[in-house]
Design an enzyme around this catalytic site. Structure first.
Site, short mmCIF file in Angstrom:
data_model
loop_
_atom_site.label_atom_id
_atom_site.label_comp_id
_atom_site.label_asym_id
_atom_site.label_seq_id
_atom_site.Cartn_x
_atom_site.Cartn_y
_atom_site.Cartn_z
N CYS A 138 -3.76 11.82 1.39
CA CYS A 138 -3.11 10.53 1.02
C CYS A 138 -2.36 10.60 0.95
CB CYS A 138 -3.60 9.48 0.40
SG CYS A 138 -5.33 9.44 0.59
N GLY A 192 2.41 20.02 -12.66
CA GLY A 192 1.58 20.39 -11.50
C GLY A 192 1.74 21.36 -10.64
N GLY A 207 -1.06 16.20 -3.30
CA GLY A 207 -2.08 17.33 -2.31
C GLY A 207 -2.80 15.68 -2.02
N HIS A 249 1.10 14.12 -14.93
CA HIS A 249 1.05 14.90 -15.36
C HIS A 249 1.51 16.57 -14.15
CE1 HIS A 249 -1.91 13.57 -17.87
NE2 HIS A 249 -2.56 12.95 -17.08
N LYS A 294 1.42 -1.73 -0.07
CA LYS A 294 -0.29 -0.06 0.32
C LYS A 294 1.25 1.05 0.10
CE LYS A 294 -3.19 3.80 0.45
NZ LYS A 294 -4.65 3.28 -0.11
N LYS A 312 0.66 12.57 3.66
CA LYS A 312 0.82 11.18 4.85
C LYS A 312 1.28 10.27 4.55
CE LYS A 312 -3.32 9.59 5.91
NZ LYS A 312 -3.33 7.93 6.38
C1 UGA Z 1 -4.51 7.76 -3.83
C2 UGA Z 1 -4.22 6.37 -4.85
O1 UGA Z 1 -4.68 6.80 -6.18
C3 UGA Z 1 -5.54 5.94 -4.73
O2 UGA Z 1 -4.83 4.36 -5.37
C4 UGA Z 1 -5.18 5.69 -3.25
O3 UGA Z 1 -6.01 4.39 -2.72
C5 UGA Z 1 -5.70 6.83 -2.79
O4 UGA Z 1 -4.84 7.75 -2.41
C6 UGA Z 1 -5.39 6.45 -0.75
O5 UGA Z 1 -4.19 5.99 -0.60
O6 UGA Z 1 -6.14 6.32 -0.48
P1 UGA Z 1 -6.09 10.26 -4.24
O7 UGA Z 1 -6.06 11.24 -2.97
O8 UGA Z 1 -7.91 10.06 -3.88
O9 UGA Z 1 -5.57 8.77 -4.42
O10 UGA Z 1 -5.69 10.73 -5.39
P2 UGA Z 1 -4.80 11.17 -6.76
O11 UGA Z 1 -5.80 10.60 -7.57
O12 UGA Z 1 -4.63 9.87 -6.95
O13 UGA Z 1 -3.95 12.27 -6.59
C7 UGA Z 1 -3.00 12.80 -5.68
C8 UGA Z 1 -2.81 14.14 -5.72
O14 UGA Z 1 -1.94 13.90 -7.76
C9 UGA Z 1 -3.45 15.15 -6.44
O15 UGA Z 1 -3.41 16.06 -5.96
C10 UGA Z 1 -3.88 15.03 -8.25
O16 UGA Z 1 -3.46 16.79 -8.16
C11 UGA Z 1 -1.61 14.71 -8.35
N1 UGA Z 1 -1.48 14.45 -9.70
C12 UGA Z 1 -1.65 13.41 -9.89
C13 UGA Z 1 -0.69 14.90 -10.63
O17 UGA Z 1 -0.29 16.66 -9.76
N2 UGA Z 1 -0.56 14.37 -11.55
C14 UGA Z 1 -0.48 13.77 -11.94
O18 UGA Z 1 -0.53 13.06 -12.88
C15 UGA Z 1 -1.91 12.84 -11.60
#
Ligand code: UGA
Length: 451
Positions: free
Chosen positions: A264, A257, A261, A255, A208, A267
């Site tokens: 998850c 950016g 944040g 991507h 995880k 932390k």
């Molecule tokens: C993340 C993981 O993707 C899930 O698989 C995991 O289960 C979850 O944490 C968790 O531990 O519970 P989540 O926090 O909902 O999910 O969001 P993401 O879609 O992963 O995005 C996280 C951050 O990365 C966001 O701030 C997003 O803007 C950023 N991000 C994501 C980027 O800056 N570039 C990208 O290409 C993708």
């Protein structure tokens, strides 16, 4: 099969509802009486597309129930999932606070009746399943139970789909009995040929954190490549696309950016770095990722200030998007919460809009003039900044926006506009890892093309 899910946050609520959809009888438990009351009516306290409809459907089938009575829920269950929060420790050392998990384990121990499989769904550091086993064994020396680990990989905003159609399911247990029970619960996915990885509990727990840290590393890597593109004249979107065409790399999570944040990645990367130190197996890549990502927020604010000519003092800055990503109202560790106060300290007046997160944001941000749409935000603004890539920001009427603004400056921290479409608009357009578009430069190009 009867399942109890302890904790009705994102993970507990999505898991409970989806298990009911799999045909299980589910009881979700929470201490919060009001929340339970609302959930019984099918009202969900979080913004998660598709979840409310699915929950209402399951309430009608009677396969899901909500209660504050943990003892009753556990007594009638074969399996109990622990899905309570594991926030960062209040002492600031980055380790996960396991007090809610321990408390849940103790109560489950006292209530369980007959063979029970207790499963951690909350994100917990390696060794936690073993610790829970000890807590339960101490409370019930003759108890008939197993403790397993089944981490979740749900993305906020896409959680139902991630649960129903996962890339894989991880089940950590060395008990054949527990394995059979969990296999039965995940039978619909098993029939779908979803890869199911059975492994030791410690391995499951590490998977995880490793998955989240790897994705956070990918994002941080492309963000640093974006910095290089800016300085050396490259285009990060083309670089990312070309990297992603290599099947070994994959195009996802590349991507560039304002930095990752959410509740998850920040932390979990910090906790993994701490775990590495605890076990004398330092995770130096992850430690660096944490530092680079933290620093990036300050740099994003400086970028906005630079786009405004070196100072935002007395300027009206319009912000589009506060949530840490689209399709959620979650603002935890959102880049916006770091960037906006820096602009305010620099003397900027902030006008902002987010399609879902403004109520949540009001708890963390002050002195914001909240608006109802992007055009109100643009009105008389000296600069407009896109921090979250909500779909409704992707097709703005740029001409109308420009006519409303005092200065035509657009800072796009998510690269949702094409450089080619911003040329000839008269905007000073600043994005990530791509060349700036400046009206004078466009003009000069045109003159030389004509001559
Ligand atoms: C993340 C993981 O993707 C899930 O698989 C995991 O289960 C979850 O944490 C968790 O531990 O519970 P989540 O926090 O909902 O999910 O969001 P993401 O879609 O992963 O995005 C996280 C951050 O990365 C966001 O701030 C997003 O803007 C950023 N991000 C994501 C980027 O800056 N570039 C990208 O290409 C993708």
């Amino acid at each position: 099969m009867h399942i109890a899910v302890v904790g009705t946050g994102y993970v507990g609520l999505v898991s409970g509802t989806c298990f009911a959809e799999f045909g299980m009888n589910v009881t979700c438990v929470d201490l919060d009486k009001d929340k339970i009351k609302r959930l019984r009516k099918g009202e969900i306290p979080i913004f998660e597309p598709g979840l409310e409809d699915l929950l209402k459907k399951q309430i009608k089938t009677n396969r899901i129930a909500f209660t504050t009575d943990l003892e009753d829920a556990v007594k009638k269950s074969d399996v109990v999932f622990i899905a309570v929060g594991t926030p960062p420790n209040s002492n600031g050392d980055g380790q996960a606070d396991l007090s809610y998990v321990r408390e849940a384990a103790k109560q489950i121990a006292l209530a369980m009746d007959g063979y029970t499989v207790i499963v951690t769904k909350s994100t917990v550091p390696v060794g936690t399943a073993q610790e829970i086993e000890k807590v339960i064994r101490d409370a019930r020396p003759n108890g008939d139970f197993d403790v397993a680990s089944n981490p979740e990989f749900l993305r906020e905003g896409a959680a139902v789909n991630d649960f129903m159609r996962p890339d894989r399911v991880i089940i950590g247990t060395s008990s054949e009995r527990a394995r059979k029970v969990l296999q039965e619960i995940y039978r619909p996915l098993f029939l779908n040929e979803t890869p199911i990885v059975f492994t030791k509990r410690e391995t499951a727990e590490i998977i995880k954190y490793a998955a989240n840290a790897f994705l956070a590393t990918k994002i941080t890597f492309i963000n640093e490549i974006a910095d290089l593109c800016e300085m050396a004249g490259g285009d990060v979107q083309v670089v990312a696309k070309a990297l992603g065409l290599d099947g070994r790399i994959s195009p996802k999570f590349l991507h560039a950016g304002p930095g990752y944040g959410g509740s998850c990645f920040p932390k979990d990367t910090l906790a993994l770095a701490q775990t590495g130190q605890k076990f004398e197996a330092r995770q130096r890549i992850v430690e660096t990722v944490v530092a680079v990502n933290t620093e990036r927020r300050e740099r994003m604010a400086q970028r906005i200030i630079k786009a405004c000519g070196g100072s935002v003092s007395g300027k009206r800055i319009g912000i589009l998007g506060i949530a840490f990503k689209p399709n959620t109202d979650d603002v935890r560790e959102a880049p916006s919460l770091s960037i906006i106060p820096i602009l305010q300290d620099g003397g900027a007046k902030i006008v902002a809009y987010d399609p879902a997160a403004m109520e949540q944001a009001k708890r963390h941000l002050t002195r914001i003039d909240w608006k109802n749409d992007p055009y109100q935000v643009a009105d008389k603004a000296d600069a407009l900044v896109i921090i979250t890539e909500w779909n409704e920001f992707r097709a703005l009427d740029i001409e109308k926006i420009g006519a409303l603004m005092k200065e035509k400056i657009l800072v796009d921290l998510r690269n949702i506009y094409k450089i080619s479409e911003m040329e000839d608009t008269g905007f000073h357009y600043v994005s990530i890892g791509r060349p700036d578009v400046k009206p004078e430069i466009v003009h000069l190009k045109k003159v030389s093309a004509a001559s």
